[in-house]
Scaffold this motif. Structure first.
Motif, PDB file in Angstrom:
ATOM      1  N   ALA A  81      31.299  11.762  -7.584  1.00 52.39           N
ATOM      2  CA  ALA A  81      31.176  10.665  -8.507  1.00 52.39           C
ATOM      3  C   ALA A  81      30.433  11.243  -9.764  1.00 52.39           C
ATOM      4  CB  ALA A  81      30.566   9.745  -7.684  1.00 52.39           C
ATOM      5  N   GLN A  82      29.696  12.131  -9.825  1.00 49.81           N
ATOM      6  CA  GLN A  82      28.953  12.442 -11.081  1.00 49.81           C
ATOM      7  C   GLN A  82      29.976  13.263 -11.865  1.00 49.81           C
ATOM      8  OE1 GLN A  82      25.627  14.408  -8.813  1.00 49.81           O
ATOM      9  NE2 GLN A  82      24.481  13.181 -10.032  1.00 49.81           N
ATOM     10  N   LEU A  83      30.897  14.225 -11.248  1.00 49.40           N
ATOM     11  CA  LEU A  83      31.957  14.869 -12.063  1.00 49.40           C
ATOM     12  C   LEU A  83      33.012  13.806 -12.628  1.00 49.40           C
ATOM     13  CD1 LEU A  83      32.578  17.878  -9.741  1.00 49.40           C
ATOM     14  CD2 LEU A  83      31.065  17.942 -11.674  1.00 49.40           C
ATOM     15  N   ASP A  84      33.077  12.610 -12.074  1.00 50.71           N
ATOM     16  CA  ASP A  84      33.968  11.800 -12.735  1.00 50.71           C
ATOM     17  C   ASP A  84      33.795  11.236 -14.112  1.00 50.71           C
ATOM     18  OD1 ASP A  84      36.587  10.894 -12.033  1.00 50.71           O
ATOM     19  OD2 ASP A  84      35.702   8.700 -11.662  1.00 50.71           O
ATOM     20  N   THR A  85      32.427  11.371 -14.448  1.00 50.22           N
ATOM     21  CA  THR A  85      31.788  10.974 -15.723  1.00 50.22           C
ATOM     22  C   THR A  85      32.176  11.822 -16.826  1.00 50.22           C
ATOM     23  OG1 THR A  85      29.614  12.295 -15.576  1.00 50.22           O
ATOM     24  CG2 THR A  85      29.564   9.848 -14.613  1.00 50.22           C
ATOM     25  N   PHE A  86      32.904  13.027 -16.571  1.00 47.14           N
ATOM     26  CA  PHE A  86      33.287  13.916 -17.611  1.00 47.14           C
ATOM     27  C   PHE A  86      34.738  13.615 -17.970  1.00 47.14           C
ATOM     28  CE2 PHE A  86      29.921  16.427 -15.610  1.00 47.14           C
ATOM     29  CZ  PHE A  86      29.312  17.031 -16.705  1.00 47.14           C
ATOM     30  N   GLU A  87      35.151  13.622 -19.065  1.00 47.02           N
ATOM     31  CA  GLU A  87      36.389  13.577 -19.550  1.00 47.02           C
ATOM     32  C   GLU A  87      37.640  14.273 -18.812  1.00 47.02           C
ATOM     33  OE1 GLU A  87      34.433  15.668 -23.055  1.00 47.02           O
ATOM     34  OE2 GLU A  87      34.120  13.912 -21.953  1.00 47.02           O
ATOM     35  N   LEU A  97      26.557  20.741 -17.104  1.00 43.56           N
ATOM     36  CA  LEU A  97      25.705  19.678 -16.242  1.00 43.56           C
ATOM     37  C   LEU A  97      24.347  19.514 -16.732  1.00 43.56           C
ATOM     38  CD1 LEU A  97      26.926  21.070 -12.896  1.00 43.56           C
ATOM     39  CD2 LEU A  97      27.463  18.470 -13.673  1.00 43.56           C
ATOM     40  N   LEU A  98      23.726  20.519 -17.321  1.00 37.75           N
ATOM     41  CA  LEU A  98      22.443  20.367 -17.821  1.00 37.75           C
ATOM     42  C   LEU A  98      22.404  19.444 -19.041  1.00 37.75           C
ATOM     43  CD1 LEU A  98      20.815  24.056 -17.945  1.00 37.75           C
ATOM     44  CD2 LEU A  98      19.773  22.009 -17.194  1.00 37.75           C
ATOM     45  N   GLU A  99      23.442  19.618 -19.807  1.00 35.70           N
ATOM     46  CA  GLU A  99      23.472  18.573 -21.266  1.00 35.70           C
ATOM     47  C   GLU A  99      23.682  17.472 -20.656  1.00 35.70           C
ATOM     48  OE1 GLU A  99      26.737  20.541 -23.737  1.00 35.70           O
ATOM     49  OE2 GLU A  99      25.382  22.289 -24.056  1.00 35.70           O
ATOM     50  N   ALA A 100      24.290  16.932 -19.675  1.00 33.12           N
ATOM     51  CA  ALA A 100      24.585  15.511 -19.182  1.00 33.12           C
ATOM     52  C   ALA A 100      23.472  15.036 -18.380  1.00 33.12           C
ATOM     53  CB  ALA A 100      25.801  15.760 -18.399  1.00 33.12           C
ATOM     54  N   GLY A 101      22.578  15.965 -18.264  1.00 31.42           N
ATOM     55  CA  GLY A 101      21.079  15.527 -17.486  1.00 31.42           C
ATOM     56  C   GLY A 101      21.412  15.352 -16.011  1.00 31.42           C
ATOM     57  N   ILE A 102      22.286  15.890 -15.550  1.00 32.48           N
ATOM     58  CA  ILE A 102      22.763  15.740 -13.881  1.00 32.48           C
ATOM     59  C   ILE A 102      21.827  16.650 -13.181  1.00 32.48           C
ATOM     60  CG2 ILE A 102      24.537  15.966 -12.208  1.00 32.48           C
ATOM     61  CD1 ILE A 102      26.518  15.022 -14.304  1.00 32.48           C
ATOM     62  N   ILE A 103      21.531  17.902 -13.646  1.00 33.74           N
ATOM     63  CA  ILE A 103      20.654  18.691 -12.835  1.00 33.74           C
ATOM     64  C   ILE A 103      19.600  19.198 -14.001  1.00 33.74           C
ATOM     65  CG2 ILE A 103      22.564  19.753 -11.617  1.00 33.74           C
ATOM     66  CD1 ILE A 103      22.660  22.185 -13.241  1.00 33.74           C
ATOM     67  N   ASN A 114      31.229  13.794  -2.053  1.00 27.44           N
ATOM     68  CA  ASN A 114      30.738  12.267  -1.973  1.00 27.44           C
ATOM     69  C   ASN A 114      31.443  11.605  -3.375  1.00 27.44           C
ATOM     70  OD1 ASN A 114      29.252  13.087  -0.078  1.00 27.44           O
ATOM     71  ND2 ASN A 114      27.254  13.055  -1.009  1.00 27.44           N
ATOM     72  N   GLY A 115      32.071  10.653  -2.967  1.00 32.87           N
ATOM     73  CA  GLY A 115      32.713   9.840  -4.217  1.00 32.87           C
ATOM     74  C   GLY A 115      34.032   9.986  -4.284  1.00 32.87           C
ATOM     75  N   GLN A 116      34.653   9.513  -5.342  1.00 36.76           N
ATOM     76  CA  GLN A 116      36.244  10.162  -5.712  1.00 36.76           C
ATOM     77  C   GLN A 116      36.215  10.502  -7.121  1.00 36.76           C
ATOM     78  OE1 GLN A 116      38.946   9.610  -3.616  1.00 36.76           O
ATOM     79  NE2 GLN A 116      37.357   9.166  -2.094  1.00 36.76           N
ATOM     80  N   LEU A 117      37.206  11.432  -7.160  1.00 37.13           N
ATOM     81  CA  LEU A 117      37.381  12.189  -8.600  1.00 37.13           C
ATOM     82  C   LEU A 117      38.796  11.735  -8.898  1.00 37.13           C
ATOM     83  CD1 LEU A 117      36.276  14.284 -10.606  1.00 37.13           C
ATOM     84  CD2 LEU A 117      37.564  15.789  -9.184  1.00 37.13           C
ATOM     85  N   ALA A 132      35.333  19.087  -1.417  1.00 40.33           N
ATOM     86  CA  ALA A 132      35.153  18.751  -2.623  1.00 40.33           C
ATOM     87  C   ALA A 132      36.320  19.738  -3.316  1.00 40.33           C
ATOM     88  CB  ALA A 132      33.962  19.149  -3.097  1.00 40.33           C
ATOM     89  N   ALA A 133      36.433  20.827  -2.836  1.00 46.98           N
ATOM     90  CA  ALA A 133      37.400  21.518  -3.456  1.00 46.98           C
ATOM     91  C   ALA A 133      38.734  20.897  -3.269  1.00 46.98           C
ATOM     92  CB  ALA A 133      37.461  23.198  -2.780  1.00 46.98           C
ATOM     93  N   ASP A 134      39.168  20.573  -2.176  1.00 45.37           N
ATOM     94  CA  ASP A 134      40.399  19.714  -1.725  1.00 45.37           C
ATOM     95  C   ASP A 134      40.516  18.747  -2.588  1.00 45.37           C
ATOM     96  OD1 ASP A 134      40.719  21.656   0.145  1.00 45.37           O
ATOM     97  OD2 ASP A 134      40.176  20.261   1.805  1.00 45.37           O
ATOM     98  N   LYS A 135      39.449  17.748  -2.829  1.00 39.39           N
ATOM     99  CA  LYS A 135      39.567  16.575  -3.615  1.00 39.39           C
ATOM    100  C   LYS A 135      39.687  16.944  -5.182  1.00 39.39           C
ATOM    101  CE  LYS A 135      37.390  13.218  -0.830  1.00 39.39           C
ATOM    102  NZ  LYS A 135      36.119  12.345  -0.773  1.00 39.39           N
TER     103      LYS A 135
END
Length: 145
Positions: A81-87, A97-103, A114-117, A132-135
């Protein structure tokens, strides 16, 4: 009239400190409220953490159980779900991920399912779970570890 120059605290709100060792007429003379003998009567006394007056302390009364692995690797968790925020088409690595403030950049990164991509992204982190790799590949993205 009430003004700043005539303000005073409510009666009983301010209490004088206990002045010990000022003669027996004060009620706190001689032993200064410390009683006679014993560790608490001496100068330099400091209570050991967990000391219960000689009673078996709680940390010794409770049974030991389990094991803590001091060499365990702790990961910073990133969800789909957090990866889905990237274009779409973006390369998601530790720097992104650091620049996005996720980690916060202190721990290695692991992606969990967790979540959908919905977007195709290229994921380049330390670890990716099988789900996650499959999704990610299902959404059209790629995984590099």
């Amino acid at each position: 009239m009430l003004k700043l120059n005539n303000l005073s605290p409510a009666a009983g709100a301010r209490k004088q400190r206990k002045r010990i060792g000022r003669g027996h007429g004060s009620g706190h003379g001689k032993t200064s409220g410390r009683g006679h003998k014993g560790a608490r009567s001496r100068s330099g006394y400091s209570l050991a953490g967990g000391f219960e007056g000689g009673q078996m302390p709680l940390h010794r009364r409770l049974p030991k159980r389990g094991f803590t692995n001091i060499f365990k690797t702790e990961y910073a968790i990133v969800t789909l779900a957090q990866l889905d925020t990237f274009e779409s088409g973006a390369v998601v690595d530790v720097k992104a991920l650091l620049e996005a403030g996720i980690i916060d950049g202190q721990k290695p990164v692991k992606v969990l399912a967790n979540g959908q991509l919905t977007k195709a992204v290229t994921v380049d982190v330390d670890k990716v779970s099988k789900g996650a790799a499959d999704k990610i590949t299902e959404a059209g993205g790629t995984v590099k570890e």
